[in-house]
Design a protein around this motif. Sequence first.
Motif, PDB file in Angstrom:
ATOM      1  N   GLN A  14      -2.592 -12.926   1.867  1.00 47.50           N
ATOM      2  CA  GLN A  14      -2.547 -12.513   3.269  1.00 47.50           C
ATOM      3  C   GLN A  14      -3.772 -13.147   3.926  1.00 47.50           C
ATOM      4  O   GLN A  14      -4.886 -12.676   3.761  1.00 47.50           O
ATOM      5  N   GLY A  15      -3.537 -14.253   4.634  1.00 46.33           N
ATOM      6  CA  GLY A  15      -4.660 -14.986   5.212  1.00 46.33           C
ATOM      7  C   GLY A  15      -5.565 -15.503   4.117  1.00 46.33           C
ATOM      8  O   GLY A  15      -5.116 -16.205   3.218  1.00 46.33           O
ATOM      9  N   ASP A  16      -6.836 -15.125   4.155  1.00 52.96           N
ATOM     10  CA  ASP A  16      -7.808 -15.599   3.169  1.00 52.96           C
ATOM     11  C   ASP A  16      -7.960 -14.677   1.962  1.00 52.96           C
ATOM     12  O   ASP A  16      -8.783 -14.920   1.093  1.00 52.96           O
ATOM     13  N   VAL A  17      -7.159 -13.611   1.885  1.00 59.00           N
ATOM     14  CA  VAL A  17      -7.219 -12.677   0.757  1.00 59.00           C
ATOM     15  C   VAL A  17      -6.064 -12.968  -0.195  1.00 59.00           C
ATOM     16  O   VAL A  17      -4.923 -13.131   0.230  1.00 59.00           O
ATOM     17  N   VAL A  18      -6.385 -13.043  -1.482  1.00 59.09           N
ATOM     18  CA  VAL A  18      -5.373 -13.261  -2.511  1.00 59.09           C
ATOM     19  C   VAL A  18      -5.485 -12.156  -3.547  1.00 59.09           C
ATOM     20  O   VAL A  18      -6.541 -11.546  -3.718  1.00 59.09           O
ATOM     21  N   GLY A  19      -4.398 -11.906  -4.238  1.00 58.56           N
ATOM     22  CA  GLY A  19      -4.415 -10.903  -5.288  1.00 58.56           C
ATOM     23  C   GLY A  19      -3.420 -11.241  -6.373  1.00 58.56           C
ATOM     24  O   GLY A  19      -2.422 -11.921  -6.133  1.00 58.56           O
ATOM     25  N   ARG A  20      -3.722 -10.782  -7.564  1.00 61.46           N
ATOM     26  CA  ARG A  20      -2.780 -10.938  -8.676  1.00 61.46           C
ATOM     27  C   ARG A  20      -2.754  -9.647  -9.468  1.00 61.46           C
ATOM     28  O   ARG A  20      -3.779  -8.966  -9.630  1.00 61.46           O
ATOM     29  N   LYS A  21      -1.572  -9.314  -9.933  1.00 63.29           N
ATOM     30  CA  LYS A  21      -1.397  -8.065 -10.670  1.00 63.29           C
ATOM     31  C   LYS A  21      -1.835  -8.256 -12.115  1.00 63.29           C
ATOM     32  O   LYS A  21      -1.502  -9.253 -12.746  1.00 63.29           O
ATOM     33  N   LEU A  22      -2.592  -7.270 -12.618  1.00 66.35           N
ATOM     34  CA  LEU A  22      -3.047  -7.273 -14.004  1.00 66.35           C
ATOM     35  C   LEU A  22      -2.268  -6.230 -14.792  1.00 66.35           C
ATOM     36  O   LEU A  22      -1.750  -5.267 -14.220  1.00 66.35           O
ATOM     37  N   LYS A  23      -2.242  -6.394 -16.102  1.00 69.61           N
ATOM     38  CA  LYS A  23      -1.550  -5.414 -16.949  1.00 69.61           C
ATOM     39  C   LYS A  23      -2.396  -4.162 -17.166  1.00 69.61           C
ATOM     40  O   LYS A  23      -1.871  -3.087 -17.406  1.00 69.61           O
ATOM     41  N   ALA A  24      -3.720  -4.305 -17.100  1.00 67.87           N
ATOM     42  CA  ALA A  24      -4.630  -3.171 -17.326  1.00 67.87           C
ATOM     43  C   ALA A  24      -5.992  -3.511 -16.731  1.00 67.87           C
ATOM     44  O   ALA A  24      -6.262  -4.666 -16.397  1.00 67.87           O
ATOM     45  N   LEU A  25      -6.828  -2.493 -16.610  1.00 61.80           N
ATOM     46  CA  LEU A  25      -8.207  -2.731 -16.179  1.00 61.80           C
ATOM     47  C   LEU A  25      -8.906  -3.599 -17.216  1.00 61.80           C
ATOM     48  O   LEU A  25      -8.769  -3.368 -18.420  1.00 61.80           O
ATOM     49  N   LYS A  68      -6.748  -0.279  -7.540  1.00 64.20           N
ATOM     50  CA  LYS A  68      -5.921   0.569  -8.403  1.00 64.20           C
ATOM     51  C   LYS A  68      -5.006   1.404  -7.517  1.00 64.20           C
ATOM     52  O   LYS A  68      -5.478   2.197  -6.701  1.00 64.20           O
ATOM     53  N   LEU A  69      -3.691   1.196  -7.682  1.00 68.40           N
ATOM     54  CA  LEU A  69      -2.707   1.904  -6.873  1.00 68.40           C
ATOM     55  C   LEU A  69      -1.846   2.811  -7.743  1.00 68.40           C
ATOM     56  O   LEU A  69      -1.210   2.340  -8.691  1.00 68.40           O
ATOM     57  N   ALA A  70      -1.811   4.097  -7.419  1.00 67.96           N
ATOM     58  CA  ALA A  70      -0.968   5.050  -8.130  1.00 67.96           C
ATOM     59  C   ALA A  70       0.472   4.974  -7.619  1.00 67.96           C
ATOM     60  O   ALA A  70       1.408   5.356  -8.316  1.00 67.96           O
ATOM     61  N   LYS A  71       0.633   4.492  -6.393  1.00 66.80           N
ATOM     62  CA  LYS A  71       1.968   4.328  -5.790  1.00 66.80           C
ATOM     63  C   LYS A  71       1.920   3.094  -4.900  1.00 66.80           C
ATOM     64  O   LYS A  71       0.846   2.537  -4.661  1.00 66.80           O
ATOM     65  N   ALA A  72       3.063   2.656  -4.420  1.00 70.86           N
ATOM     66  CA  ALA A  72       3.112   1.485  -3.543  1.00 70.86           C
ATOM     67  C   ALA A  72       2.233   1.709  -2.320  1.00 70.86           C
ATOM     68  O   ALA A  72       2.152   2.822  -1.797  1.00 70.86           O
ATOM     69  N   ALA A  73       1.555   0.662  -1.871  1.00 73.21           N
ATOM     70  CA  ALA A  73       0.680   0.739  -0.701  1.00 73.21           C
ATOM     71  C   ALA A  73       0.764  -0.580   0.060  1.00 73.21           C
ATOM     72  O   ALA A  73       1.105  -1.615  -0.506  1.00 73.21           O
ATOM     73  N   THR A  74       0.438  -0.525   1.348  1.00 76.66           N
ATOM     74  CA  THR A  74       0.587  -1.687   2.215  1.00 76.66           C
ATOM     75  C   THR A  74      -0.766  -2.223   2.674  1.00 76.66           C
ATOM     76  O   THR A  74      -1.602  -1.469   3.154  1.00 76.66           O
ATOM     77  N   VAL A  75      -0.940  -3.542   2.520  1.00 76.09           N
ATOM     78  CA  VAL A  75      -2.127  -4.232   3.028  1.00 76.09           C
ATOM     79  C   VAL A  75      -1.825  -4.604   4.478  1.00 76.09           C
ATOM     80  O   VAL A  75      -0.811  -5.254   4.756  1.00 76.09           O
ATOM     81  N   LYS A  76      -2.700  -4.190   5.396  1.00 81.68           N
ATOM     82  CA  LYS A  76      -2.490  -4.455   6.820  1.00 81.68           C
ATOM     83  C   LYS A  76      -3.640  -5.283   7.382  1.00 81.68           C
ATOM     84  O   LYS A  76      -4.775  -5.182   6.932  1.00 81.68           O
ATOM     85  N   HIS A  77      -3.300  -6.096   8.381  1.00 86.18           N
ATOM     86  CA  HIS A  77      -4.266  -6.922   9.097  1.00 86.18           C
ATOM     87  C   HIS A  77      -3.699  -7.179  10.480  1.00 86.18           C
ATOM     88  O   HIS A  77      -2.488  -7.359  10.640  1.00 86.18           O
ATOM     89  N   GLU A  78      -4.556  -7.204  11.471  1.00 87.28           N
ATOM     90  CA  GLU A  78      -4.112  -7.342  12.861  1.00 87.28           C
ATOM     91  C   GLU A  78      -3.398  -8.655  13.150  1.00 87.28           C
ATOM     92  O   GLU A  78      -2.577  -8.733  14.047  1.00 87.28           O
ATOM     93  N   GLU A  79      -3.693  -9.713  12.394  1.00 88.42           N
ATOM     94  CA  GLU A  79      -3.127 -11.025  12.680  1.00 88.42           C
ATOM     95  C   GLU A  79      -2.085 -11.489  11.666  1.00 88.42           C
ATOM     96  O   GLU A  79      -1.559 -12.595  11.789  1.00 88.42           O
ATOM     97  N   HIS A  80      -1.794 -10.679  10.654  1.00 83.76           N
ATOM     98  CA  HIS A  80      -0.840 -11.060   9.610  1.00 83.76           C
ATOM     99  C   HIS A  80       0.173  -9.949   9.416  1.00 83.76           C
ATOM    100  O   HIS A  80      -0.105  -8.781   9.690  1.00 83.76           O
ATOM    101  N   GLY A  81       1.331 -10.312   8.892  1.00 80.27           N
ATOM    102  CA  GLY A  81       2.340  -9.316   8.579  1.00 80.27           C
ATOM    103  C   GLY A  81       1.883  -8.441   7.419  1.00 80.27           C
ATOM    104  O   GLY A  81       1.116  -8.886   6.561  1.00 80.27           O
TER     105      GLY A  81
END
Length: 110
Positions: A14-25, A68-81
């Motif tokens: 999302q813009g300049d932020v990237v993320g990847r899902k891990l299997k564990a901490l 760490k998300l226990a349930k689905a959550a939404t990343v929000k930004h004023e200029e991106h979906g």
Amino acid sequence: MKKKTSKAMKTFQQGDVVGRKLKALPDGVATVTGRKRLILAHGENGHSHVIEDDEAELIQIGERMLLKLAKAATVKHEEHGPITLTPGIWEIGRVREFDWLQNMERQVID
């Protein structure tokens, strides 16, 4: 006929932020740095990449920032979906670019 199912998202940008899902901490000393309203990154114009969720946690292990998300959550930004992330552990990073003329790497600022 076999029903097609979509694969769960394993990476996002999302813009300049990237993320990847891990299997564990990952191993290391985990420090919770935020809860409920999490700012993943600040932008240059005062806008931020934010998750607002009562159960979400931002965790620091060494130099790594983890979500760490226990349930689905939404990343929000004023200029991106908005981008909805599935429950689990997400490693959060910033996009980097290389300037070949100046022979230097730098963080992209959104």
